[in-house]
Design an enzyme around this catalytic site. Sequence first.
Site, PDB file in Angstrom:
ATOM      1  N   SER A  70       0.907  -1.220  -0.098  1.00 11.03           N
ATOM      2  CA  SER A  70       0.046   0.030  -0.023  1.00 11.03           C
ATOM      3  C   SER A  70       0.854   1.290   0.234  1.00 11.03           C
ATOM      4  O   SER A  70       1.886   1.294   0.615  1.00 11.03           O
ATOM      5  CB  SER A  70      -1.001  -0.063   1.243  1.00 11.03           C
ATOM      6  OG  SER A  70      -1.523  -1.229   1.275  1.00 11.03           O
TER       7      SER A  70
HETATM    8  N1  SAM Z   1      -0.611  -4.137   3.966  1.00 11.95           N
HETATM    9  C1  SAM Z   1      -0.222  -4.719   2.797  1.00 11.95           C
HETATM   10  C2  SAM Z   1       1.391  -4.053   2.484  1.00 11.95           C
HETATM   11  O1  SAM Z   1       1.538  -3.086   3.133  1.00 11.95           O
HETATM   12  O2  SAM Z   1       2.029  -4.813   1.829  1.00 11.95           O
HETATM   13  C3  SAM Z   1      -0.755  -4.440   1.522  1.00 11.95           C
HETATM   14  C4  SAM Z   1      -1.776  -5.836   1.236  1.00 11.95           C
HETATM   15  S1  SAM Z   1      -2.446  -5.918  -0.185  1.00 11.95           S
HETATM   16  C5  SAM Z   1      -2.985  -4.211  -0.597  1.00 11.95           C
HETATM   17  C6  SAM Z   1      -3.899  -6.857   0.169  1.00 11.95           C
HETATM   18  C7  SAM Z   1      -3.448  -8.536   0.735  1.00 11.95           C
HETATM   19  O3  SAM Z   1      -4.486  -8.904   0.934  1.00 11.95           O
HETATM   20  C8  SAM Z   1      -2.668  -9.170  -0.661  1.00 11.95           C
HETATM   21  O4  SAM Z   1      -1.674  -9.717  -0.347  1.00 11.95           O
HETATM   22  C9  SAM Z   1      -3.710 -10.268  -0.834  1.00 11.95           C
HETATM   23  O5  SAM Z   1      -3.347 -11.370  -1.317  1.00 11.95           O
HETATM   24  C10 SAM Z   1      -4.672 -10.332   0.417  1.00 11.95           C
HETATM   25  N2  SAM Z   1      -5.712 -10.943   0.338  1.00 11.95           N
HETATM   26  C11 SAM Z   1      -6.846 -10.959  -0.332  1.00 11.95           C
HETATM   27  N3  SAM Z   1      -7.915 -11.568   0.213  1.00 11.95           N
HETATM   28  C12 SAM Z   1      -7.501 -12.149   1.188  1.00 11.95           C
HETATM   29  C13 SAM Z   1      -8.238 -12.973   2.168  1.00 11.95           C
HETATM   30  N4  SAM Z   1      -9.426 -13.425   1.974  1.00 11.95           N
HETATM   31  N5  SAM Z   1      -7.496 -13.315   3.042  1.00 11.95           N
HETATM   32  C14 SAM Z   1      -6.368 -13.073   3.271  1.00 11.95           C
HETATM   33  N6  SAM Z   1      -5.420 -12.078   2.505  1.00 11.95           N
HETATM   34  C15 SAM Z   1      -6.098 -11.816   1.490  1.00 11.95           C
END
Ligand code: SAM
Length: 222
Positions: A70
């Site tokens: 993010s």
């Molecule tokens: N906060 C993180 C960072 O700073 O790197 C960014 C996260 S990214 C925007 C969103 C993450 O949510 C992705 O890695 C994606 O694989 C994960 N994600 C999506 N659906 C999910 C779920 N049901 N359970 C766990 N993780 C999930």
Amino acid sequence: MQHFSEAEKDLYRVAREKMVETQIKARGIKDSRVLQAMLKVPRHLFVDEALRDQAYGDFPLPIGEGQTISQPYIVAVMTEALELKGNERVLEVGTGSGYQTAILAELSLWVYTIEKYPSLLERAKKILFGLGYKNISFKSGDGSLGWKEVSPFDAIIVTAAAPKIPQLFIDQLLEGGRIVIPVGDEYSQVLVKGVKRGGKLYTQTLEPVRFVKLVGAYGFKE
Ligand code: SAM
């Protein structure tokens, strides 16, 4: 873990200071603990080597599996909204790169983080262990279900957009607990903060955002 010369470390420190001044403080983030954590955590370690020079830029970056780390400002807004004082147990859904996880680990007692993609979780784990964090539990799986076994939490942060706030998250939140979560579809999303009082969630909209989708039982379908 890769080693950096003192000169390189200095360059990244200066980039971090500039990031906090121009992208975060300048846009109204005031919580001094959040600002300190963002000055401390080496964001460049959480992105691929080829993207390191852009690590402190004012934008998200790809991290593999079609996911992103993010934008720094969004990490700051979400973290500030959790109102962490240092003694909280926090659930993070969507570990991604692990950068937000490190910020949470700096500011709370314990972080429980769940990531859908095992490859991303393993990569994040390695970086976070390398940095010496010892207050994080990791889980690979569907975070839209929360983490019942270790609930309830003082705070929940969801870093992928859900169609609506899953009731399970509210159930796994302590009385007085805070949740911050992007809500909406791929075209239109807002960041929502909720506080649980008398078993009910009271919400306010923070700002428009653009996140990848929360994919799972209480998120979007694959
Ligand atoms: N906060 C993180 C960072 O700073 O790197 C960014 C996260 S990214 C925007 C969103 C993450 O949510 C992705 O890695 C994606 O694989 C994960 N994600 C999506 N659906 C999910 C779920 N049901 N359970 C766990 N993780 C999930």
